[in-house]
Each structure stands twice: as structure tokens, then as C-alpha cells.
Design an enzyme around this catalytic site. Structure first.
Site, PDB file in Angstrom:
ATOM      1  N   CYS A 210      40.532  41.914  45.625  1.00 45.23           N
ATOM      2  CA  CYS A 210      41.469  42.594  44.716  1.00 45.23           C
ATOM      3  C   CYS A 210      42.011  41.471  43.764  1.00 45.23           C
ATOM      4  CB  CYS A 210      42.871  42.929  45.486  1.00 45.23           C
ATOM      5  SG  CYS A 210      44.288  43.510  44.447  1.00 45.23           S
TER       6      CYS A 210
ATOM      7  N   CYS B 104      45.851  41.168  42.693  1.00 45.10           N
ATOM      8  CA  CYS B 104      46.567  40.715  43.497  1.00 45.10           C
ATOM      9  C   CYS B 104      46.225  39.155  43.554  1.00 45.10           C
ATOM     10  CB  CYS B 104      46.201  41.214  45.062  1.00 45.10           C
ATOM     11  SG  CYS B 104      45.930  42.672  45.106  1.00 45.10           S
ATOM     12  N   ASP B 105      44.893  38.630  43.330  1.00 43.37           N
ATOM     13  CA  ASP B 105      44.656  37.265  43.540  1.00 43.37           C
ATOM     14  C   ASP B 105      44.263  36.593  42.349  1.00 43.37           C
ATOM     15  OD1 ASP B 105      45.377  37.473  46.353  1.00 43.37           O
ATOM     16  OD2 ASP B 105      43.205  38.316  46.784  1.00 43.37           O
TER      17      ASP B 105
END
Ligand code: NAP
Length: 301
Positions: free
Chosen positions: A132, A135-136
Site C-alpha cells: 500500500c 499507507c507506507d
């Protein structure tokens, strides 16, 4: 609990189905394991949802949720462990131990990412290996990352990562892309994106606590602080095995009206055998599924 329609999954397909079904006067329970939005919550920026030139996935999810709730849809956080049909009713057994009785069920459980199967992938997941970018990605500011895959997700997320990181290498197993041409053209133009085509990541190397490089199929080693893997999706349909017909990939088989092999049970969005997994097609599936559920419930009378 008893409702006219149970919708499993509150991504764009489930939320659209809930809006249509509640507007038609049905009582609707929408079940979700986490926050409503599904994969929308992982999208940094959406620019191809009609009527919304640019917005984050989370914003669109919030609008869809508010819209469904404004017509009376009830959202509950739980998971369906199994489903059965008892006469003309469906009974959903929930992970919490509760049961929901409904005249019709719409499955909109979406899909989750596939893993690559490279050596070191599991060991370094969460320590440099990610599925992701939204997200990261921010953890890799000014660092070097590798993106694996040649579909829309790989290209969209490589472009997002290129804005934050120092360099992005897209490793794709063919020299043609499944992704939309526009995305490939943008990636080709980006100064800090390069390509390793007709190649693959076979090993993710690290120092025991974080990723340091990847080894490619042709033996080349590329320095990498992060590896983002986007090699397709798996439909979330495990709990439906033996209940409804699934295809080889595990997707629920539907016709163009979202009907499945079980009368009164419909499927919409990424969990079904669809050609194009987009937010707009998921929402469209949801509307069709709600329409078919309406016709089915009327036919019971
Ligand atoms: P996808 O379209 O299935 O693409 C998966 C990619 O991974 C393909 O390029 C495939 O290569 C590659 N791949 C699969 N197995 C591999 C392996 N073992 N080793 C190396 N590479 C492998 O999946 P996706 O990109 O996640 O997209 C899923 C759906 O969401 C699609 O329908 C897509 O259109 C949609 N989506 C749309 C948008 C948007 O509109 N902005 C954004 C994201 C996703 P091959 O090409 O060689 O098979």
C-alpha cells in the site's frame, strides 16, 4: 436481527447498493470489518470518478457513507463467517456470534492484494515490503524504492511514490503494460522513474531488520529501501465456498444483473467476475445488485 437486505462489505459497491436499496424503501444492514470505504481508503487521489475531478479516496468514501446513512442504511462492524438459506430467508452467522436474517443478500466484499512469492517477501513485510503506497510511501521520503507489477495499481502508485521518494524502479515481467496508456506515459516522462522490463524480483534482501536491495531474475541487484508489490488482487470470498458458484480465481460468478447461482443472493464490485475493477464500476454493480434484489423481493410476494 432481521432486515430486508443484508449487504456484506461497505466499499463503493456496498455503499452504492445501500443507497439504492434504502431509497427504494427497504431496511438495509451494511456489514463491514473495518471503516467504510474498502479499497477507497488506500487511494491517495482519484481523478476518474465522474463528477469529482480530484479527491482522495477517503473523502469519496465518507461522502458515500453519509449518503447511504442519510436514506436510513445501518452500518455494523462484524464479519460473516457463513451463510445459509432457510426457505426464502438467508441466515448470516457473524464472527461475533450474532445472526442476521434477510430476504436478500448482496455480497460486496471486494478483494485483497496478492503476494509475489519472492524469497524474503514474508520476512520483510512491514520492514520495507509493502502492498500500500498511500499507507507506507511517506516512510520512504527521499529513499529508493522498487515497484513490482504492470497494472493500474503499480503505475498509479509508482507515480505517487515518485513524488515522495528519490527514485522508483518499476519491475515488470513483460514489456507491455496492463495499465492504462495514460499512466504508462506519465511514468515514462517522470525523471525519477526507471524500468526493468521482462524481469522480476526473485529475492528481497535485507540486513535482518530492513530491506537493503532486491535481486532480479536476470541476476542484477538493485539497491532499495522499500519494495512495493502490486501484482493483482484476490476476491474476498473464502466464506462463500460451497454456498455459491465461484470461478477459478475465487470471484463470485454473476450475470449482467449481478445474479449468482443462488436465487436472492447477488454480488457486486471486485469480489465478482468483473472485467474492470474500478470505483465507478463497483458503484454501478452496487446499483444493479440493489435493483435485482428489489425485483427478487417483489417476486416473493
Ligand atoms: P492487475 O490489473 O491484475 O495487474 C497485476 C499486475 O501484476 C500485472 O501487470 C501482472 O503482470 C503482474 N503480475 C501478476 N502476477 C505476477 C507475478 N507473479 N510476478 C510479477 N508480476 C505479476 O491488478 P491491479 O493493478 O491491482 O488492478 C486490479 C484492478 O483494479 C484492475 O481492474 C485495475 O484496472 C483496477 N485499478 C484501477 C485504477 C484506476 O483506474 N486508477 C487504479 C488501481 C487499480 P501481467 O500484466 O504480465 O499479467
Amino acid at each position: 436481527m432481521e432486515k430486508d437486505i443484508l449487504i456484506i462489505g461497505a466499499g463503493p459497491a456496498g455503499l452504492a447498493a445501500a443507497t439504492y436499496a434504502t431509497r427504494s424503501g427497504y431496511s438495509v444492514l451494511l456489514l463491514d470489518g473495518m471503516a467504510p470505504g474498502g479499497q477507497l481508503l488506500l487511494i491517495d487521489e482519484i481523478e476518474n470518478y465522474p463528477g469529482h475531478a480530484k479527491m482522495s479516496g477517503a473523502q469519496l468514501a465518507e461522502e458515500m457513507e453519509k449518503q447511504a446513512e442519510s436514506f436510513g442504511a445501518e452500518i455494523m462492524y462484524d464479519e460473516v463467517s457463513s451463510l445459509e438459506k432457510d426457505g426464502s430467508f438467508f441466515i448470516a452467522n457473524l464472527a461475533s456470534g450474532d445472526k442476521v436474517k434477510a430476504k436478500s443478500v448482496i455480497c460486496a466484499t471486494g478483494a485483497t492484494h496478492r503476494t509475489l512469492g519472492a524469497e524474503g517477501e514474508e520476512k520483510y513485510t512491514g520492514r520495507g515490503v509493502s502492498y500500500c503506497a498511500t499507507c507506507d510511501g511517506p516512510f520512504f521520503r527521499n529513499k529508493d524504492v522498487v515497484v513490482v507489477g504492470g497494472g493500474d495499481t503499480a503505475l498509479t502508485d509508482a507515480l505517487y511514490l515518485a513524488k515522495i521518494t528519490k527514485s522508483v524502479v518499476i519491475v515488470h515481467r513483460r514489456n507491455e503494460f496492463r495499465a492504462q496508456k495514460l499512466l504508462v506515459e506519465r511514468a515514462l516522462k517522470a525523471d525519477n522513474i526507471s524500468f526493468e522490463l521482462e524481469n522480476n524480483v526473485v529475492c528481497i534482501n535485507g540486513d535482518g531488520s530492513k530491506v537493503t536491495s532486491v535481486t532480479l531474475k536476470d541476476g542484477k541487484e538493485i539497491k532499495a529501501d522499500g519494495v512495493f508489490i502490486f501484482v493483482g488482487v484476490l476476491p474476498n470470498t473464502k466464506f462463500l465456498e460451497g454456498f455459491v458458484s465461484l470461478d477459478k480465481s475465487g470471484a463470485v460468478m454473476t450475470d449482467s444483473a449481478m445474479r449468482t447461482s443462488v436465487e436472492g443472493f447477488f454480488a457486486a464490485g471486485d469480489c465478482r467476475n468483473t472485467l474492470f475493477r474500478q470505483v465507478v464500476t463497483a458503484a454501478s454493480d452496487g446499483a444493479l445488485a440493489a435493483h435485482s434484489a428489489d425485483e427478487y423481493i417483489l417476486s416473493l410476494k
